[in-house]
Motif scaffolding. Sequence first.
Motif, PDB file in Angstrom:
ATOM      1  N   GLY A  22       0.803  -1.224   0.000  1.00 47.42           N
ATOM      2  CA  GLY A  22       0.000   0.000   0.000  1.00 47.42           C
ATOM      3  C   GLY A  22       0.832   1.269   0.000  1.00 47.42           C
ATOM      4  O   GLY A  22       0.282   2.362  -0.107  1.00 47.42           O
ATOM      5  N   THR A  23       2.149   1.127   0.141  1.00 43.78           N
ATOM      6  CA  THR A  23       3.013   2.313   0.113  1.00 43.78           C
ATOM      7  C   THR A  23       3.992   2.260  -1.044  1.00 43.78           C
ATOM      8  O   THR A  23       4.840   3.139  -1.194  1.00 43.78           O
ATOM      9  CB  THR A  23       3.832   2.453   1.409  1.00 43.78           C
ATOM     10  OG1 THR A  23       4.745   1.349   1.505  1.00 43.78           O
ATOM     11  CG2 THR A  23       2.932   2.458   2.623  1.00 43.78           C
ATOM     12  N   PHE A  24       3.883   1.217  -1.876  1.00 42.55           N
ATOM     13  CA  PHE A  24       4.878   1.001  -2.920  1.00 42.55           C
ATOM     14  C   PHE A  24       4.213   0.621  -4.240  1.00 42.55           C
ATOM     15  O   PHE A  24       4.884   0.304  -5.217  1.00 42.55           O
ATOM     16  CB  PHE A  24       5.835  -0.119  -2.467  1.00 42.55           C
ATOM     17  CG  PHE A  24       7.257   0.046  -2.943  1.00 42.55           C
ATOM     18  CD1 PHE A  24       8.076   1.030  -2.399  1.00 42.55           C
ATOM     19  CD2 PHE A  24       7.779  -0.782  -3.921  1.00 42.55           C
ATOM     20  CE1 PHE A  24       9.395   1.176  -2.834  1.00 42.55           C
ATOM     21  CE2 PHE A  24       9.095  -0.643  -4.362  1.00 42.55           C
ATOM     22  CZ  PHE A  24       9.905   0.337  -3.813  1.00 42.55           C
ATOM     23  N   GLY A  25       2.876   0.678  -4.278  1.00 39.19           N
ATOM     24  CA  GLY A  25       2.138   0.312  -5.492  1.00 39.19           C
ATOM     25  C   GLY A  25       2.576  -1.060  -5.976  1.00 39.19           C
ATOM     26  O   GLY A  25       2.640  -2.025  -5.210  1.00 39.19           O
ATOM     27  N   GLU A  29       6.558   3.198  -9.858  1.00 40.38           N
ATOM     28  CA  GLU A  29       6.859   4.609  -9.572  1.00 40.38           C
ATOM     29  C   GLU A  29       8.263   4.735  -8.978  1.00 40.38           C
ATOM     30  O   GLU A  29       8.986   5.680  -9.257  1.00 40.38           O
ATOM     31  CB  GLU A  29       5.834   5.206  -8.600  1.00 40.38           C
ATOM     32  CG  GLU A  29       4.506   5.576  -9.248  1.00 40.38           C
ATOM     33  CD  GLU A  29       3.587   4.390  -9.452  1.00 40.38           C
ATOM     34  OE1 GLU A  29       3.842   3.323  -8.832  1.00 40.38           O
ATOM     35  OE2 GLU A  29       2.625   4.505 -10.243  1.00 40.38           O
ATOM     36  N   PHE A  30       8.630   3.747  -8.143  1.00 38.55           N
ATOM     37  CA  PHE A  30       9.932   3.791  -7.489  1.00 38.55           C
ATOM     38  C   PHE A  30      11.042   3.337  -8.430  1.00 38.55           C
ATOM     39  O   PHE A  30      12.178   3.798  -8.342  1.00 38.55           O
ATOM     40  CB  PHE A  30       9.897   2.942  -6.214  1.00 38.55           C
ATOM     41  CG  PHE A  30       8.966   3.498  -5.178  1.00 38.55           C
ATOM     42  CD1 PHE A  30       9.425   4.359  -4.202  1.00 38.55           C
ATOM     43  CD2 PHE A  30       7.610   3.198  -5.208  1.00 38.55           C
ATOM     44  CE1 PHE A  30       8.566   4.903  -3.266  1.00 38.55           C
ATOM     45  CE2 PHE A  30       6.735   3.733  -4.280  1.00 38.55           C
ATOM     46  CZ  PHE A  30       7.212   4.586  -3.302  1.00 38.55           C
ATOM     47  N   LYS A  45       0.635  -3.874  -3.576  1.00 44.07           N
ATOM     48  CA  LYS A  45      -0.664  -3.319  -3.161  1.00 44.07           C
ATOM     49  C   LYS A  45      -1.684  -4.426  -2.851  1.00 44.07           C
ATOM     50  O   LYS A  45      -1.824  -5.383  -3.616  1.00 44.07           O
ATOM     51  CB  LYS A  45      -1.175  -2.429  -4.301  1.00 44.07           C
ATOM     52  CG  LYS A  45      -2.529  -1.786  -4.078  1.00 44.07           C
ATOM     53  CD  LYS A  45      -2.484  -0.672  -3.083  1.00 44.07           C
ATOM     54  CE  LYS A  45      -3.899  -0.192  -2.757  1.00 44.07           C
ATOM     55  NZ  LYS A  45      -3.998   0.345  -1.391  1.00 44.07           N
ATOM     56  N   ALA A 267       5.072   4.116   5.650  1.00 43.59           N
ATOM     57  CA  ALA A 267       4.856   5.552   5.471  1.00 43.59           C
ATOM     58  C   ALA A 267       6.109   6.286   5.008  1.00 43.59           C
ATOM     59  O   ALA A 267       6.016   7.242   4.233  1.00 43.59           O
ATOM     60  CB  ALA A 267       4.342   6.162   6.776  1.00 43.59           C
ATOM     61  N   ASN A 269       8.215   5.608   2.822  1.00 45.46           N
ATOM     62  CA  ASN A 269       8.322   5.652   1.359  1.00 45.46           C
ATOM     63  C   ASN A 269       7.556   6.815   0.749  1.00 45.46           C
ATOM     64  O   ASN A 269       7.892   7.296  -0.330  1.00 45.46           O
ATOM     65  CB  ASN A 269       7.742   4.373   0.738  1.00 45.46           C
ATOM     66  CG  ASN A 269       8.544   3.150   1.076  1.00 45.46           C
ATOM     67  OD1 ASN A 269       9.767   3.135   0.912  1.00 45.46           O
ATOM     68  ND2 ASN A 269       7.875   2.120   1.581  1.00 45.46           N
ATOM     69  N   LEU A 270       6.489   7.222   1.428  1.00 45.58           N
ATOM     70  CA  LEU A 270       5.630   8.263   0.872  1.00 45.58           C
ATOM     71  C   LEU A 270       6.248   9.642   1.071  1.00 45.58           C
ATOM     72  O   LEU A 270       6.022  10.549   0.279  1.00 45.58           O
ATOM     73  CB  LEU A 270       4.244   8.218   1.523  1.00 45.58           C
ATOM     74  CG  LEU A 270       3.543   6.852   1.511  1.00 45.58           C
ATOM     75  CD1 LEU A 270       2.160   6.968   2.116  1.00 45.58           C
ATOM     76  CD2 LEU A 270       3.471   6.281   0.103  1.00 45.58           C
ATOM     77  N   PRO A 273      10.758   8.975  -1.193  1.00 42.20           N
ATOM     78  CA  PRO A 273      10.660   7.797  -2.057  1.00 42.20           C
ATOM     79  C   PRO A 273      11.943   6.951  -2.080  1.00 42.20           C
ATOM     80  O   PRO A 273      11.902   5.796  -2.492  1.00 42.20           O
ATOM     81  CB  PRO A 273      10.350   8.385  -3.438  1.00 42.20           C
ATOM     82  CG  PRO A 273      10.614   9.844  -3.343  1.00 42.20           C
ATOM     83  CD  PRO A 273      10.508  10.228  -1.902  1.00 42.20           C
TER      84      PRO A 273
END
Lengths: 303, 244
Positions: A22-25, A29-30, A45, A267, A269-270, A273
């Motif tokens: 849930g914080t890394f899709g 993106e990363f 996710k 959290a 990561n948000l 990144p």
Amino acid sequence: MGDLSVNLCGIELDNPVIPASGTFGYGYEFAELYDINCLGTFSFKGTTLHMRTGNPQPRIAETNAGMLNAVGLQNPGVDAVIREELPKLAKVFHKPVIANVSGFSAAEYAEVCRRLDAVPQIGWLEVNISCPNIHGGGMSFGTDPKAAAEVTRAVKGVTAKHVIVKLSPNVTDIAEIARACEDAGADALSLINTVMAMRIDLKTRRPVLANTTGGLSGPAVFPLALRMVWQAYEAVSIPIIGLGGIRSAEDVIEMMLAGATAVQIGAANLVNPFACRDIIDALPETMERYGIKTLSKLTGGAH
Amino acid sequence: MKQGIFAVAENTPLNDKVSRLVLRGDASALERPGQFVQLRLPGLYLRRPFSVCDRDADSFTVLFETVGKGTEKLRNTKTGDEFDALTGLGNGFDLNAGGDTPLLIGGGTGLSPLYWLAKELIMRQKQPIALLGFNSVSDIFYEAAFRALGVETVVTTVDGSYGRKGFVTQAMDREHTGFYACGPEAMMKAVCACTDKPGQLSLDRRMGCGFGACMGCTVKTKSGLKRICKDGPVLSSREVIWEI
């Protein structure tokens, strides 16, 4: 340089650092920012049987030293995840990955796990019985030892993959739930999920989140998570993934001393990144400072 | 998207509440007007999103209104203070979607991304007309900046203390091929109801990460779920489902 590798249910990880679900899709993106193959693994996710659009806006709120989320398990559903997301994920991440699973009945959890069982790139199934943001599922299984055991047994019955049960902190006795999952066949535990919490807007005099309550994460929950990992370690002999507010190599070491075999980063990561990469980079020097040669030997070292 | 440290080159109050902040650093990730940055502010856990008003290779400009703890701190920053920023976030405006004579409709600090947009449109030989809406004469800023670009600019005030009296929608009686709007959601909804031309809207939602990972800012649109931070913040006026 010290040895950062750890063993999670028989699969060797280069290091214990795992981005939390849930914080890394699905990692893309990363992967635009850095080579995510430096990670031990990652938990993608949360996946449910059917597509979920998630909760209404707003879903996010600031708190002191942390944040609230009430995303509500937005995901395209297990078949779309297998068909569309995992092939893309395979292009950017080449290690076994953790599939995070949620449901509204034991049978539904089992069905999602049965479908994911056929996917070779998945090394572990993380069964989320602790989401505070959905109604009539998720956390209601994680707050009752019998229901937690029922879901664990149902999932174990349909998969040969390692089953990690993700526990809720919103319970009176974490040891009791941890033991119930171990007795039902869980191969590992991960804890903690977010802590149920809320904020109220002084101007509108209404809850900030449309869902009224949300899950608290970030540095605010680290000591709480550490205490629960400590208690779970005393109660079970299966490996524990510790998570909750970790943001530094020191936090990783502290969580492992409490009883964690590996850790998840959520959290952080948000906000940054690069958090997981930065923590992995800082581990060798931090280990040296504390005279640690083999990270895996730390697990439970404070007991 | 890039992460970097930026130093305050200028922090100028434009009126009682609104300031212009110029941050110096590697701004190369900002490719299109309508993109935004996420600033880490002292004392706050989550970053805060700011629309980019202008940029060159080694700096970007944001206009912000003091509305809470974070922006209060930002209002009081000094030249040389440093901020950690994620830059080049979001999709940005489609420079062709508004046609040759688009309206640029900004409400308050919503005019911010429209300034950079105006510059890019002019470079492409388009003739934008700016409609800038404020509550009162003391709230007005950037009217001269738009005029200095050679953009025909109409200012409206709700109380009639300057320019045309009323909302920006009352100044939409102009020939136009399309529109770009940013401002309060009620304004953007009203704008969409005043024209049948294609438009692009820059939306805002509470964000977690700002780069598409957390699903915190997802909204339902006529073309499916969209993350405001990654699939937006610019959406087509024809796909928005109004929540107000």
